[in-house]
Write a protein that holds these residues in place. Structure first.
Motif, short mmCIF file in Angstrom:
data_model
loop_
_atom_site.label_atom_id
_atom_site.label_comp_id
_atom_site.label_asym_id
_atom_site.label_seq_id
_atom_site.Cartn_x
_atom_site.Cartn_y
_atom_site.Cartn_z
N VAL A 51 41.10 44.13 32.34
CA VAL A 51 40.25 42.95 32.27
C VAL A 51 41.15 41.80 31.85
CG1 VAL A 51 38.27 41.86 31.15
CG2 VAL A 51 38.26 44.32 31.56
N LYS A 52 41.11 40.73 32.61
CA LYS A 52 41.93 39.56 32.30
C LYS A 52 41.05 38.32 32.32
CE LYS A 52 46.37 40.90 34.30
NZ LYS A 52 47.45 40.21 33.61
N VAL A 53 41.38 37.37 31.47
CA VAL A 53 40.80 36.04 31.58
C VAL A 53 41.90 35.21 32.19
CG1 VAL A 53 39.88 34.05 30.34
CG2 VAL A 53 39.29 36.37 29.60
N ARG A 54 41.63 34.67 33.38
CA ARG A 54 42.70 33.97 34.11
C ARG A 54 42.15 32.73 34.78
NH1 ARG A 54 44.51 38.51 38.33
NH2 ARG A 54 46.44 37.58 37.67
N GLU A 55 43.08 31.87 35.09
CA GLU A 55 42.74 30.64 35.80
C GLU A 55 43.20 30.76 37.24
OE1 GLU A 55 43.64 25.88 35.44
OE2 GLU A 55 43.80 27.12 33.64
#
Length: 106
Positions: A51-55
């Motif tokens: 799980v990643k929080v990315r732009e």
């Protein structure tokens, strides 16, 4: 020269021989759980499912994806989903209901 390699492999854990060659992927997984490892907050679900929080293209997403290894790098695969923050919050709000359903089925 072989004598020198022999000494390294028998007395040093950082040689290029044996089990040490199998450790880098495990080390990468450990680093992936570290929020600063690749400048994107990242959590390991299981194995190479992250799980990643990315732009992406100027927008923020929660990305739940299976990664694969190529040339020593972990790259995002096609199997996964990217959710907007609103979609992520909606999914979280459904958590209790989903857990109740799981409890009745498992």
């Amino acid at each position: 020269m072989p004598k020198h390699k022999k000494q390294e492999s028998s007395s040093s854990s950082d040689s290029d021989d044996g089990p040490v060659d199998r450790n880098p992927p495990a080390e990468k997984k450990a680093k992936m759980g570290n929020r600063t490892a690749d400048k994107e907050p990242t959590w390991v679900l299981q194995g190479k499912k992250l799980v990643k929080v990315r732009e992406f293209k100027g927008k923020v997403y929660v990305d739940i994806r299976e990664f694969y290894e190529k040339n020593g790098d972990l790259l995002p695969g096609k199997k996964g989903i990217s959710m907007t923050p609103e979609q992520w919050k909606k999914l979280l709000s459904l958590g209790d209901e989903i857990n109740e359903t799981l409890g009745s089925l498992c």
